[in-house]
Design a protein around this motif. Structure first.
Motif, PDB file in Angstrom:
ATOM      1  N   ILE A  75       0.891  -1.179  -0.206  1.00 58.49           N
ATOM      2  CA  ILE A  75      -0.023   0.087   0.097  1.00 58.49           C
ATOM      3  C   ILE A  75       0.754   1.190  -0.037  1.00 58.49           C
ATOM      4  O   ILE A  75       1.804   1.310   0.843  1.00 58.49           O
ATOM      5  CB  ILE A  75      -0.908  -0.094   1.228  1.00 58.49           C
ATOM      6  N   ASP A  76       0.639   2.301  -0.902  1.00 62.37           N
ATOM      7  CA  ASP A  76       1.243   3.596  -1.025  1.00 62.37           C
ATOM      8  C   ASP A  76       1.262   4.312   0.134  1.00 62.37           C
ATOM      9  O   ASP A  76       0.169   3.976   1.158  1.00 62.37           O
ATOM     10  CB  ASP A  76       0.879   4.014  -2.246  1.00 62.37           C
ATOM     11  N   ALA A  77       2.050   5.239   0.360  1.00 64.33           N
ATOM     12  CA  ALA A  77       2.092   6.000   1.606  1.00 64.33           C
ATOM     13  C   ALA A  77       0.874   7.165   1.750  1.00 64.33           C
ATOM     14  O   ALA A  77       0.235   7.269   0.585  1.00 64.33           O
ATOM     15  CB  ALA A  77       3.256   6.884   1.396  1.00 64.33           C
ATOM     16  N   LEU A  78       0.640   7.443   2.901  1.00 67.81           N
ATOM     17  CA  LEU A  78      -0.665   8.314   3.178  1.00 67.81           C
ATOM     18  C   LEU A  78      -0.309   9.777   3.503  1.00 67.81           C
ATOM     19  O   LEU A  78       0.847   9.930   3.943  1.00 67.81           O
ATOM     20  CB  LEU A  78      -1.527   7.763   4.537  1.00 67.81           C
ATOM     21  N   ASP A  79      -1.029  10.659   2.733  1.00 64.22           N
ATOM     22  CA  ASP A  79      -0.620  12.120   3.188  1.00 64.22           C
ATOM     23  C   ASP A  79      -1.194  12.435   4.688  1.00 64.22           C
ATOM     24  O   ASP A  79      -2.373  12.350   4.744  1.00 64.22           O
ATOM     25  CB  ASP A  79      -1.460  12.895   2.072  1.00 64.22           C
ATOM     26  N   PRO A  80      -0.353  12.750   5.348  1.00 60.67           N
ATOM     27  CA  PRO A  80      -0.823  12.890   6.860  1.00 60.67           C
ATOM     28  C   PRO A  80      -1.531  14.076   7.126  1.00 60.67           C
ATOM     29  O   PRO A  80      -2.380  14.361   8.055  1.00 60.67           O
ATOM     30  CB  PRO A  80       0.248  13.292   7.787  1.00 60.67           C
ATOM     31  N   ASN A  81      -1.780  15.116   5.989  1.00 67.21           N
ATOM     32  CA  ASN A  81      -2.750  16.368   5.808  1.00 67.21           C
ATOM     33  C   ASN A  81      -3.818  15.794   5.859  1.00 67.21           C
ATOM     34  O   ASN A  81      -4.822  16.566   5.720  1.00 67.21           O
ATOM     35  CB  ASN A  81      -2.061  17.362   4.920  1.00 67.21           C
ATOM     36  N   VAL A  82      -4.220  14.581   5.130  1.00 70.67           N
ATOM     37  CA  VAL A  82      -5.550  14.130   4.809  1.00 70.67           C
ATOM     38  C   VAL A  82      -5.770  13.121   5.615  1.00 70.67           C
ATOM     39  O   VAL A  82      -7.222  13.343   6.077  1.00 70.67           O
ATOM     40  CB  VAL A  82      -5.626  13.681   3.146  1.00 70.67           C
ATOM     41  N   PHE A  83      -5.203  12.171   5.885  1.00 67.12           N
ATOM     42  CA  PHE A  83      -5.526  10.964   6.595  1.00 67.12           C
ATOM     43  C   PHE A  83      -4.774  11.061   8.122  1.00 67.12           C
ATOM     44  O   PHE A  83      -3.690  11.122   8.126  1.00 67.12           O
ATOM     45  CB  PHE A  83      -5.028   9.470   5.871  1.00 67.12           C
ATOM     46  N   CYS A  89      -5.058   0.533   6.579  1.00 65.60           N
ATOM     47  CA  CYS A  89      -5.689  -0.241   5.398  1.00 65.60           C
ATOM     48  C   CYS A  89      -6.506  -1.003   6.039  1.00 65.60           C
ATOM     49  O   CYS A  89      -6.356  -1.840   6.928  1.00 65.60           O
ATOM     50  CB  CYS A  89      -4.879  -0.487   4.306  1.00 65.60           C
ATOM     51  N   VAL A  90      -7.643  -1.390   5.027  1.00 67.98           N
ATOM     52  CA  VAL A  90      -8.560  -2.608   5.351  1.00 67.98           C
ATOM     53  C   VAL A  90      -7.899  -4.150   5.151  1.00 67.98           C
ATOM     54  O   VAL A  90      -7.426  -4.204   4.072  1.00 67.98           O
ATOM     55  CB  VAL A  90      -9.633  -2.201   4.916  1.00 67.98           C
ATOM     56  N   ARG A  91      -7.783  -4.953   5.992  1.00 70.66           N
ATOM     57  CA  ARG A  91      -7.192  -6.145   5.735  1.00 70.66           C
ATOM     58  C   ARG A  91      -8.465  -7.161   5.423  1.00 70.66           C
ATOM     59  O   ARG A  91      -9.352  -7.339   6.135  1.00 70.66           O
ATOM     60  CB  ARG A  91      -6.674  -6.444   6.673  1.00 70.66           C
ATOM     61  N   CYS A  99      -3.671  -6.336   3.122  1.00 74.15           N
ATOM     62  CA  CYS A  99      -4.645  -5.018   2.345  1.00 74.15           C
ATOM     63  C   CYS A  99      -4.642  -5.430   0.838  1.00 74.15           C
ATOM     64  O   CYS A  99      -3.565  -5.744   0.355  1.00 74.15           O
ATOM     65  CB  CYS A  99      -3.901  -3.850   2.943  1.00 74.15           C
ATOM     66  N   ASP A 100      -5.514  -4.627   0.131  1.00 74.25           N
ATOM     67  CA  ASP A 100      -5.409  -4.469  -1.111  1.00 74.25           C
ATOM     68  C   ASP A 100      -5.335  -3.214  -1.819  1.00 74.25           C
ATOM     69  O   ASP A 100      -6.280  -2.257  -1.510  1.00 74.25           O
ATOM     70  CB  ASP A 100      -6.701  -5.237  -1.799  1.00 74.25           C
ATOM     71  N   GLU A 101      -4.470  -2.785  -2.547  1.00 67.76           N
ATOM     72  CA  GLU A 101      -4.584  -1.710  -3.483  1.00 67.76           C
ATOM     73  C   GLU A 101      -4.744  -2.029  -4.922  1.00 67.76           C
ATOM     74  O   GLU A 101      -4.357  -3.143  -5.278  1.00 67.76           O
ATOM     75  CB  GLU A 101      -3.184  -0.911  -3.402  1.00 67.76           C
ATOM     76  N   PRO A 140     -14.953   4.824   7.936  1.00 67.33           N
ATOM     77  CA  PRO A 140     -14.409   4.441   6.593  1.00 67.33           C
ATOM     78  C   PRO A 140     -13.680   5.476   5.715  1.00 67.33           C
ATOM     79  O   PRO A 140     -14.475   6.606   5.648  1.00 67.33           O
ATOM     80  CB  PRO A 140     -15.557   3.670   6.058  1.00 67.33           C
ATOM     81  N   ALA A 141     -12.907   5.154   4.893  1.00 64.75           N
ATOM     82  CA  ALA A 141     -12.471   6.039   3.879  1.00 64.75           C
ATOM     83  C   ALA A 141     -12.049   5.351   2.870  1.00 64.75           C
ATOM     84  O   ALA A 141     -11.699   4.181   2.677  1.00 64.75           O
ATOM     85  CB  ALA A 141     -11.376   6.892   4.345  1.00 64.75           C
ATOM     86  N   PHE A 142     -12.079   6.036   1.414  1.00 60.57           N
ATOM     87  CA  PHE A 142     -11.929   5.385   0.024  1.00 60.57           C
ATOM     88  C   PHE A 142     -10.797   6.125  -0.350  1.00 60.57           C
ATOM     89  O   PHE A 142     -10.741   7.265  -0.877  1.00 60.57           O
ATOM     90  CB  PHE A 142     -13.078   5.475  -0.791  1.00 60.57           C
ATOM     91  N   GLY A 143      -9.751   5.776  -0.093  1.00 59.29           N
ATOM     92  CA  GLY A 143      -8.391   6.264  -0.550  1.00 59.29           C
ATOM     93  C   GLY A 143      -7.984   6.366  -2.047  1.00 59.29           C
ATOM     94  O   GLY A 143      -8.097   5.452  -2.811  1.00 59.29           O
ATOM     95  N   HIS A 144      -7.505   7.750  -2.549  1.00 56.83           N
ATOM     96  CA  HIS A 144      -7.192   7.580  -4.083  1.00 56.83           C
ATOM     97  C   HIS A 144      -5.876   8.492  -4.063  1.00 56.83           C
ATOM     98  O   HIS A 144      -5.558   9.183  -3.367  1.00 56.83           O
ATOM     99  CB  HIS A 144      -8.186   8.663  -4.673  1.00 56.83           C
TER     100      HIS A 144
END
Length: 307
Positions: A75-83, A89-91, A99-101, A140-144
């Motif tokens: 899974i790619d990195a998360l922007d701490p200003n958003v998340f 990630c959901v397992r 986790c799945d990307e 829940p969040a749907f990351g893009h």
């Protein structure tokens, strides 16, 4: 996931709308799946077995192109200003708790060959992701992650709809975005841990098509339901309506019509209620699930029938 979906599918009477469907690709336990999109086939389903089901729908397709979705367990990195800190990630339950990307490639002219807006398609792209998990859903969040697959960073939460139909371990999330790049399911920590009490509708309640459904709940700082404490307003709460498309078995989110405020709740100070008037205008008869979700409580659902 499939056995629960088809149990409700047997009860579904008719489609709520008309769509143009592309082919469905089945990867089994493979990692990649490809669909072809055309001006008359604007929706593709990507079946990954234990790695979930992803549906990609374009508002309008201008040219023919192929689009491949590939499962990636890194899974790619998360922007701490958003998340916020604590986002995970959901397992998935049956893929070894990984986790799945989902990364996209194709034969068009965008990054990684993905289609280009206003060249290959117009409007927005709707994504719907269903999966099995025994992980508790908090917020829940749907990351893009916009941009190239190799350099992607999750900097957007595109979540617009959520359903934990038909059981709490079978979620589906929906989101809209202007261009395709990596997506994944995430769970954020709650900003508070409040007590959620559904007021209406009640489980299994029947309504007539065209009738508004008052979705209402009370929120308290602590304690069971019913609760004698002071109700709390929640400005972040949202409502989703979901059902099953009888032609595909996919969980789908019919649009919520005639709502200037979108799918957010308003506050009834007199009765201490968070309220949302859900219009059923234009929907087909059948079973539906209403899910309420927000940053102060875990998602809650109730099933209703339209006739």
């Amino acid at each position: 996931m499939c056995k629960h979906m088809f149990a409700l599918l047997a009860l579904t009477i008719s489609l709520f709308g008309t769509q143009c469907w592309a082919s469905t690709c089945f990867s089994g336990e493979g990692v990649s799946c490809m669909n072809t999109f055309t001006p008359t086939d604007t929706t593709g389903t990507y079946e990954f077995g234990n790695d979930g089901r992803l549906v990609v729908q374009f508002d309008t397709v201008l040219t023919t192109f192929s689009l491949t979705a590939t499962v990636n367990h890194v899974i790619d990195a998360l922007d701490p200003n958003v998340f916020p800190p604590g986002t995970v990630c959901v397992r998935y339950q049956f893929n070894g708790s990984q986790c799945d990307e989902y990364d996209f490639t194709g034969n068009a002219g965008g990054p990684n060959g993905v289609p280009v807006k206003n060249v290959n398609y117009k409007g927005l792209i709707t994504l719907t992701l269903s999966y099995l998990t025994n992980q508790t859903a908090h917020n829940p969040a749907f990351g893009h992650a916009p941009g190239d697959n190799a350099t992607a960073v999750y900097s957007e939460d595109i979540l617009t709809s959520y359903s934990n139909f038909p059981l709490s371990e079978d979620p589906t999330m929906g989101g809209k975005l202007p261009g395709l790049s990596s997506v994944a399911a995430f769970d954020e920590p709650l900003t508070e841990s409040d007590s959620f009490c559904f007021v209406s509708p009640t489980e299994g309640q029947t309504f007539t098509v065209g009738q508004d459904i008052e979705v209402a709940f009370r929120l308290f700082a602590s304690g069971p339901c019913p609760n004698s404490g002071t109700p709390i307003r929640d400005k972040t709460a949202r409502a989703s309506l979901s059902t099953v498309d009888p032609t595909t078995g996919n969980v789908v989110f019919p649009p919520l019509p005639n709502k200037e405020e979108g799918n957010k709740f308003h506050w009834d100070n007199k009765d201490g209620l968070n309220e949302f008037d859900l219009s059923t205008e234009g929907l087909a008869p059948g079973p539906y699930t209403i899910t309420v979700f927000g940053s102060k409580f875990s998602p809650h659902s109730v099933d209703v029938i339209l006739q």
